[in-house]
Design a protein around this motif. Structure first.
Motif, PDB file in Angstrom:
ATOM      1  N   ILE A  38      -8.046 -20.772   0.048  1.00 22.08           N
ATOM      2  CA  ILE A  38      -7.745 -22.156  -0.302  1.00 22.08           C
ATOM      3  C   ILE A  38      -7.859 -22.960   0.988  1.00 22.08           C
ATOM      4  N   ASP A  39      -8.806 -23.864   1.045  1.00 24.48           N
ATOM      5  CA  ASP A  39      -9.037 -24.656   2.255  1.00 24.48           C
ATOM      6  C   ASP A  39      -9.092 -23.772   3.498  1.00 24.48           C
ATOM      7  N   ASP A  40      -9.853 -22.698   3.433  1.00 22.52           N
ATOM      8  CA  ASP A  40     -10.062 -21.746   4.533  1.00 22.52           C
ATOM      9  C   ASP A  40      -8.813 -20.940   4.897  1.00 22.52           C
ATOM     10  N   THR A  41      -7.785 -20.971   4.059  1.00 25.75           N
ATOM     11  CA  THR A  41      -6.586 -20.166   4.271  1.00 25.75           C
ATOM     12  C   THR A  41      -6.648 -18.964   3.334  1.00 25.75           C
ATOM     13  N   PRO A  42      -6.589 -17.739   3.866  1.00 22.39           N
ATOM     14  CA  PRO A  42      -6.582 -16.560   3.006  1.00 22.39           C
ATOM     15  C   PRO A  42      -5.230 -16.421   2.322  1.00 22.39           C
ATOM     16  N   VAL A  43      -5.258 -16.282   0.997  1.00 27.68           N
ATOM     17  CA  VAL A  43      -4.033 -16.215   0.199  1.00 27.68           C
ATOM     18  C   VAL A  43      -4.114 -15.005  -0.720  1.00 27.68           C
ATOM     19  N   ALA A  44      -3.009 -14.273  -0.811  1.00 26.22           N
ATOM     20  CA  ALA A  44      -2.893 -13.181  -1.773  1.00 26.22           C
ATOM     21  C   ALA A  44      -2.044 -13.685  -2.931  1.00 26.22           C
ATOM     22  N   LEU A  45      -2.609 -13.673  -4.125  1.00 26.10           N
ATOM     23  CA  LEU A  45      -1.873 -14.014  -5.340  1.00 26.10           C
ATOM     24  C   LEU A  45      -1.399 -12.717  -5.961  1.00 26.10           C
ATOM     25  N   VAL A  46      -0.129 -12.661  -6.286  1.00 23.41           N
ATOM     26  CA  VAL A  46       0.472 -11.424  -6.760  1.00 23.41           C
ATOM     27  C   VAL A  46       1.214 -11.667  -8.057  1.00 23.41           C
ATOM     28  N   ARG A  47       0.928 -10.806  -9.036  1.00 25.83           N
ATOM     29  CA  ARG A  47       1.721 -10.790 -10.272  1.00 25.83           C
ATOM     30  C   ARG A  47       2.687  -9.636 -10.167  1.00 25.83           C
ATOM     31  N   ALA A  48       3.945  -9.952 -10.288  1.00 25.90           N
ATOM     32  CA  ALA A  48       4.994  -8.931 -10.289  1.00 25.90           C
ATOM     33  C   ALA A  48       5.775  -9.152 -11.574  1.00 25.90           C
ATOM     34  N   GLY A  49       5.380  -8.427 -12.621  1.00 26.79           N
ATOM     35  CA  GLY A  49       5.977  -8.673 -13.934  1.00 26.79           C
ATOM     36  C   GLY A  49       5.521 -10.034 -14.433  1.00 26.79           C
ATOM     37  N   GLU A  50       6.464 -10.904 -14.753  1.00 27.25           N
ATOM     38  CA  GLU A  50       6.143 -12.252 -15.231  1.00 27.25           C
ATOM     39  C   GLU A  50       5.966 -13.249 -14.094  1.00 27.25           C
ATOM     40  N   ALA A  51       6.427 -12.910 -12.893  1.00 23.61           N
ATOM     41  CA  ALA A  51       6.384 -13.836 -11.762  1.00 23.61           C
ATOM     42  C   ALA A  51       5.023 -13.802 -11.082  1.00 23.61           C
ATOM     43  N   VAL A  52       4.623 -14.951 -10.523  1.00 23.09           N
ATOM     44  CA  VAL A  52       3.420 -15.045  -9.702  1.00 23.09           C
ATOM     45  C   VAL A  52       3.849 -15.554  -8.332  1.00 23.09           C
ATOM     46  N   HIS A  53       3.403 -14.866  -7.293  1.00 23.91           N
ATOM     47  CA  HIS A  53       3.721 -15.235  -5.919  1.00 23.91           C
ATOM     48  C   HIS A  53       2.431 -15.485  -5.161  1.00 23.91           C
ATOM     49  N   ALA A  54       2.504 -16.316  -4.117  1.00 25.98           N
ATOM     50  CA  ALA A  54       1.378 -16.545  -3.221  1.00 25.98           C
ATOM     51  C   ALA A  54       1.878 -16.393  -1.794  1.00 25.98           C
ATOM     52  N   VAL A  55       1.214 -15.525  -1.040  1.00 25.96           N
ATOM     53  CA  VAL A  55       1.560 -15.294   0.356  1.00 25.96           C
ATOM     54  C   VAL A  55       0.281 -15.289   1.181  1.00 25.96           C
ATOM     55  N   ASN A  56       0.435 -15.478   2.488  1.00 26.58           N
ATOM     56  CA  ASN A  56      -0.725 -15.375   3.347  1.00 26.58           C
ATOM     57  C   ASN A  56      -1.295 -13.972   3.223  1.00 26.58           C
ATOM     58  N   ASP A  57      -2.607 -13.874   3.127  1.00 22.80           N
ATOM     59  CA  ASP A  57      -3.267 -12.599   2.848  1.00 22.80           C
ATOM     60  C   ASP A  57      -3.499 -11.750   4.095  1.00 22.80           C
ATOM     61  N   ILE A  58      -3.037 -12.197   5.251  1.00 18.53           N
ATOM     62  CA  ILE A  58      -3.279 -11.459   6.484  1.00 18.53           C
ATOM     63  C   ILE A  58      -1.973 -10.864   7.007  1.00 18.53           C
ATOM     64  N   CYS A  59      -1.966  -9.561   7.203  1.00 21.35           N
ATOM     65  CA  CYS A  59      -0.791  -8.865   7.735  1.00 21.35           C
ATOM     66  C   CYS A  59      -0.467  -9.410   9.125  1.00 21.35           C
ATOM     67  N   SER A  60       0.805  -9.687   9.371  1.00 18.84           N
ATOM     68  CA  SER A  60       1.211 -10.222  10.672  1.00 18.84           C
ATOM     69  C   SER A  60       1.172  -9.163  11.772  1.00 18.84           C
ATOM     70  N   HIS A  61       1.031  -7.914  11.403  1.00 15.42           N
ATOM     71  CA  HIS A  61       0.977  -6.838  12.395  1.00 15.42           C
ATOM     72  C   HIS A  61      -0.464  -6.456  12.739  1.00 15.42           C
TER      73      HIS A  61
END
Length: 121
Positions: A38-61
């Motif tokens: 999204i606008d050059d930002t890597p995003v991981a979209l995650v379905r966990a049951g009924e919930a949807v989460h969005a986090v940065n797709d790059i591991c901080s480590h």
């Protein structure tokens, strides 16, 4: 895996509330992740049951794609070294990662997923 969200996020315009249409809910695997940009930002979209989460797709480590890892117990695991991140807060739940990843606001309307790159909840 990368969806067609890059053109929508990069070329589309955000709504007045800052959300960008990213994909259909059905594109995100159940209890899994989908990597998008999204606008050059890597995003991981995650379905966990009924919930949807969005986090940065790059591991901080290790700076690898988190969307290629496993999703379980409200976390996403980096496939390279095994660090897990809380999907709600972005905080690492085990080493070797010590720094959190960004979280983003998500809403689902009419079967479509919208993400705001502003700070998460």
């Amino acid at each position: 895996m990368t969806s067609d969200a890059k053109p929508a996020g990069a070329g589309g315009t955000a709504s007045q509330d800052g959300y960008v249409k990213v994909c259909a809910l059905t594109e995100i695997p159940a209890d899994g992740a989908l990597g998008v940009e999204i606008d050059d930002t890597p995003v991981a979209l995650v379905r966990a049951g009924e919930a949807v989460h969005a986090v940065n797709d790059i591991c901080s480590h290790a700076e690898v794609s988190l969307s290629e890892g496993e999703v379980y117990n409200g976390t996403i695991e980096c496939w390279l070294h095994g660090s897990c991140f809380d999907l709600r807060t972005g905080k690492p739940t085990n080493p070797p990662a010590t720094q959190p990843i960004a979280t983003y606001k998500v809403k689902v309307e009419d079967g479509d997923v919208y993400v705001s790159l502003g700070s998460g909840d």
